[in-house]
Design a protein around this motif. Structure first.
Motif, PDB file in Angstrom:
ATOM      1  N   GLY A  33       0.795  -1.222   0.000  1.00  0.00           N
ATOM      2  CA  GLY A  33       0.000   0.000   0.000  1.00  0.00           C
ATOM      3  C   GLY A  33       0.829   1.275   0.000  1.00  0.00           C
ATOM      4  N   PHE A  34       2.030   1.208  -0.554  1.00  0.00           N
ATOM      5  CA  PHE A  34       2.894   2.386  -0.602  1.00  0.00           C
ATOM      6  C   PHE A  34       2.360   3.335  -1.672  1.00  0.00           C
ATOM      7  CE2 PHE A  34       6.889   4.715  -0.793  1.00  0.00           C
ATOM      8  CZ  PHE A  34       7.321   4.624   0.525  1.00  0.00           C
ATOM      9  N   PRO A  35       2.153   4.615  -1.356  1.00  0.00           N
ATOM     10  CA  PRO A  35       1.554   5.561  -2.314  1.00  0.00           C
ATOM     11  C   PRO A  35       2.420   5.744  -3.569  1.00  0.00           C
ATOM     12  CG  PRO A  35       1.597   6.497  -0.105  1.00  0.00           C
ATOM     13  CD  PRO A  35       2.407   5.241  -0.071  1.00  0.00           C
ATOM     14  N   PHE A  44      11.562   5.022   0.113  1.00  0.00           N
ATOM     15  CA  PHE A  44      11.718   3.660   0.640  1.00  0.00           C
ATOM     16  C   PHE A  44      12.770   3.635   1.744  1.00  0.00           C
ATOM     17  CE2 PHE A  44      10.507   1.983  -3.806  1.00  0.00           C
ATOM     18  CZ  PHE A  44       9.163   1.997  -3.485  1.00  0.00           C
ATOM     19  N   LYS A  45      13.897   4.310   1.499  1.00  0.00           N
ATOM     20  CA  LYS A  45      14.977   4.344   2.492  1.00  0.00           C
ATOM     21  C   LYS A  45      14.524   5.020   3.780  1.00  0.00           C
ATOM     22  CE  LYS A  45      18.820   4.201  -0.747  1.00  0.00           C
ATOM     23  NZ  LYS A  45      19.981   4.908  -1.311  1.00  0.00           N
ATOM     24  N   THR A  46      13.719   6.054   3.672  1.00  0.00           N
ATOM     25  CA  THR A  46      13.215   6.742   4.856  1.00  0.00           C
ATOM     26  C   THR A  46      12.347   5.816   5.694  1.00  0.00           C
ATOM     27  OG1 THR A  46      13.269   8.863   3.707  1.00  0.00           O
ATOM     28  CG2 THR A  46      11.864   8.715   5.667  1.00  0.00           C
ATOM     29  N   VAL A  47      11.462   5.084   5.047  1.00  0.00           N
ATOM     30  CA  VAL A  47      10.564   4.172   5.763  1.00  0.00           C
ATOM     31  C   VAL A  47      11.355   3.036   6.406  1.00  0.00           C
ATOM     32  CG1 VAL A  47       8.706   2.499   5.463  1.00  0.00           C
ATOM     33  CG2 VAL A  47       8.555   4.736   4.374  1.00  0.00           C
ATOM     34  N   VAL A  48      12.291   2.470   5.676  1.00  0.00           N
ATOM     35  CA  VAL A  48      13.050   1.313   6.159  1.00  0.00           C
ATOM     36  C   VAL A  48      14.098   1.704   7.202  1.00  0.00           C
ATOM     37  CG1 VAL A  48      14.652  -0.499   5.400  1.00  0.00           C
ATOM     38  CG2 VAL A  48      12.612  -0.015   4.073  1.00  0.00           C
ATOM     39  N   SER A  49      14.466   2.971   7.274  1.00  0.00           N
ATOM     40  CA  SER A  49      15.542   3.404   8.169  1.00  0.00           C
ATOM     41  C   SER A  49      15.287   3.067   9.638  1.00  0.00           C
ATOM     42  CB  SER A  49      15.788   4.901   8.016  1.00  0.00           C
ATOM     43  OG  SER A  49      14.689   5.640   8.497  1.00  0.00           O
ATOM     44  N   THR A  50      14.052   2.820  10.019  1.00  0.00           N
ATOM     45  CA  THR A  50      13.761   2.465  11.412  1.00  0.00           C
ATOM     46  C   THR A  50      14.238   1.058  11.762  1.00  0.00           C
ATOM     47  OG1 THR A  50      11.547   1.683  10.842  1.00  0.00           O
ATOM     48  CG2 THR A  50      11.763   3.992  11.514  1.00  0.00           C
ATOM     49  N   VAL A  51      14.432   0.199  10.748  1.00  0.00           N
ATOM     50  CA  VAL A  51      14.880  -1.175  11.015  1.00  0.00           C
ATOM     51  C   VAL A  51      16.191  -1.539  10.337  1.00  0.00           C
ATOM     52  CG1 VAL A  51      12.583  -2.097  11.497  1.00  0.00           C
ATOM     53  CG2 VAL A  51      13.445  -2.105   9.157  1.00  0.00           C
ATOM     54  N   GLY A  52      16.642  -0.745   9.362  1.00  0.00           N
ATOM     55  CA  GLY A  52      17.888  -1.074   8.670  1.00  0.00           C
ATOM     56  C   GLY A  52      18.125  -0.203   7.456  1.00  0.00           C
ATOM     57  N   ASP A  53      18.981  -0.707   6.557  1.00  0.00           N
ATOM     58  CA  ASP A  53      19.354   0.019   5.341  1.00  0.00           C
ATOM     59  C   ASP A  53      18.871  -0.740   4.116  1.00  0.00           C
ATOM     60  OD1 ASP A  53      20.956   1.811   6.881  1.00  0.00           O
ATOM     61  OD2 ASP A  53      22.552   0.316   6.891  1.00  0.00           O
ATOM     62  N   VAL A  54      18.404  -0.019   3.105  1.00  0.00           N
ATOM     63  CA  VAL A  54      18.015  -0.654   1.849  1.00  0.00           C
ATOM     64  C   VAL A  54      19.278  -1.047   1.083  1.00  0.00           C
ATOM     65  CG1 VAL A  54      16.875  -0.331  -0.380  1.00  0.00           C
ATOM     66  CG2 VAL A  54      15.855   0.619   1.680  1.00  0.00           C
ATOM     67  N   ASP A  68       1.374  -2.672  -6.278  1.00  0.00           N
ATOM     68  CA  ASP A  68       0.619  -2.990  -5.065  1.00  0.00           C
ATOM     69  C   ASP A  68       1.538  -3.218  -3.880  1.00  0.00           C
ATOM     70  OD1 ASP A  68       1.593  -5.330  -6.261  1.00  0.00           O
ATOM     71  OD2 ASP A  68       0.044  -6.572  -5.337  1.00  0.00           O
ATOM     72  N   ARG A  69       2.813  -3.502  -4.136  1.00  0.00           N
ATOM     73  CA  ARG A  69       3.774  -3.698  -3.065  1.00  0.00           C
ATOM     74  C   ARG A  69       5.186  -3.403  -3.566  1.00  0.00           C
ATOM     75  NH1 ARG A  69       7.364  -6.988  -5.141  1.00  0.00           N
ATOM     76  NH2 ARG A  69       6.760  -9.062  -5.720  1.00  0.00           N
ATOM     77  N   ALA A  70       6.020  -2.933  -2.647  1.00  0.00           N
ATOM     78  CA  ALA A  70       7.441  -2.749  -2.937  1.00  0.00           C
ATOM     79  C   ALA A  70       8.194  -3.842  -2.192  1.00  0.00           C
ATOM     80  CB  ALA A  70       7.905  -1.378  -2.470  1.00  0.00           C
ATOM     81  N   ARG A  71       9.113  -4.510  -2.864  1.00  0.00           N
ATOM     82  CA  ARG A  71       9.906  -5.573  -2.239  1.00  0.00           C
ATOM     83  C   ARG A  71      11.360  -5.118  -2.229  1.00  0.00           C
ATOM     84  NH1 ARG A  71      11.970 -10.890  -4.118  1.00  0.00           N
ATOM     85  NH2 ARG A  71      12.000 -12.213  -2.264  1.00  0.00           N
ATOM     86  N   LEU A  72      11.939  -5.044  -1.008  1.00  0.00           N
ATOM     87  CA  LEU A  72      13.275  -4.490  -0.833  1.00  0.00           C
ATOM     88  C   LEU A  72      14.156  -5.449  -0.044  1.00  0.00           C
ATOM     89  CD1 LEU A  72      12.007  -1.043   0.438  1.00  0.00           C
ATOM     90  CD2 LEU A  72      12.778  -1.533  -1.883  1.00  0.00           C
ATOM     91  N   LEU A  73      15.387  -5.592  -0.479  1.00  0.00           N
ATOM     92  CA  LEU A  73      16.380  -6.321   0.296  1.00  0.00           C
ATOM     93  C   LEU A  73      16.975  -5.325   1.279  1.00  0.00           C
ATOM     94  CD1 LEU A  73      17.946  -8.971   0.736  1.00  0.00           C
ATOM     95  CD2 LEU A  73      19.636  -8.113  -0.898  1.00  0.00           C
ATOM     96  N   ILE A  74      16.887  -5.637   2.574  1.00  0.00           N
ATOM     97  CA  ILE A  74      17.414  -4.715   3.578  1.00  0.00           C
ATOM     98  C   ILE A  74      18.473  -5.402   4.427  1.00  0.00           C
ATOM     99  CG2 ILE A  74      15.265  -3.406   3.664  1.00  0.00           C
ATOM    100  CD1 ILE A  74      14.821  -4.652   6.472  1.00  0.00           C
ATOM    101  N   ARG A  75      19.383  -4.585   4.951  1.00  0.00           N
ATOM    102  CA  ARG A  75      20.399  -5.057   5.898  1.00  0.00           C
ATOM    103  C   ARG A  75      20.004  -4.494   7.253  1.00  0.00           C
ATOM    104  NH1 ARG A  75      25.516  -3.495   3.632  1.00  0.00           N
ATOM    105  NH2 ARG A  75      24.620  -1.433   3.809  1.00  0.00           N
ATOM    106  N   THR A  76      19.914  -5.365   8.256  1.00  0.00           N
ATOM    107  CA  THR A  76      19.478  -4.934   9.569  1.00  0.00           C
ATOM    108  C   THR A  76      20.352  -5.553  10.660  1.00  0.00           C
ATOM    109  OG1 THR A  76      17.627  -4.870  11.127  1.00  0.00           O
ATOM    110  CG2 THR A  76      17.706  -6.744   9.649  1.00  0.00           C
TER     111      THR A  76
END
Length: 85
Positions: A33-35, A44-54, A68-76
């Motif tokens: 549901g990302f606008p 995307f990086k701003t949203v994910v920054s609370t748990v890790g890095d894109v 309908d969805r964003a799929r990102l590989l993150i490092r946490t």
């Protein structure tokens, strides 16, 4: 990707030893549901920054084939489990 953008999966390289443990892990995260108005890597990086890095988006996210969805590989550094919804 590392040579073209400067992004890498690794913070450091160390010679392996029996007590060597990783401090990070990589996981695929989906954002539902990302606008579409803010569909770019900076947001995307701003949203994910609370748990890790894109690290990188998947091909469908990058090419906007699925909106309908964003799929990102993150490092946490987190060891907690992420819930599936």
């Amino acid at each position: 990707m590392e040579t073209t953008t400067g992004n890498t999966l690794f913070y450091a390289l160390e010679k392996w030893r029996p007590g060597c443990r990783t401090k990070n892990r990589t996981v695929w995260m989906q954002l539902w549901g990302f606008p579409i108005e803010v569909w770019d890597m900076q947001h995307f990086k701003t949203v994910v920054s609370t748990v890790g890095d894109v690290v990188e988006p998947d091909d469908d996210t990058e090419d906007r084939r699925r909106l309908d969805r964003a799929r990102l590989l993150i490092r946490t550094p987190s060891r907690r489990r992420f819930r599936r919804r």
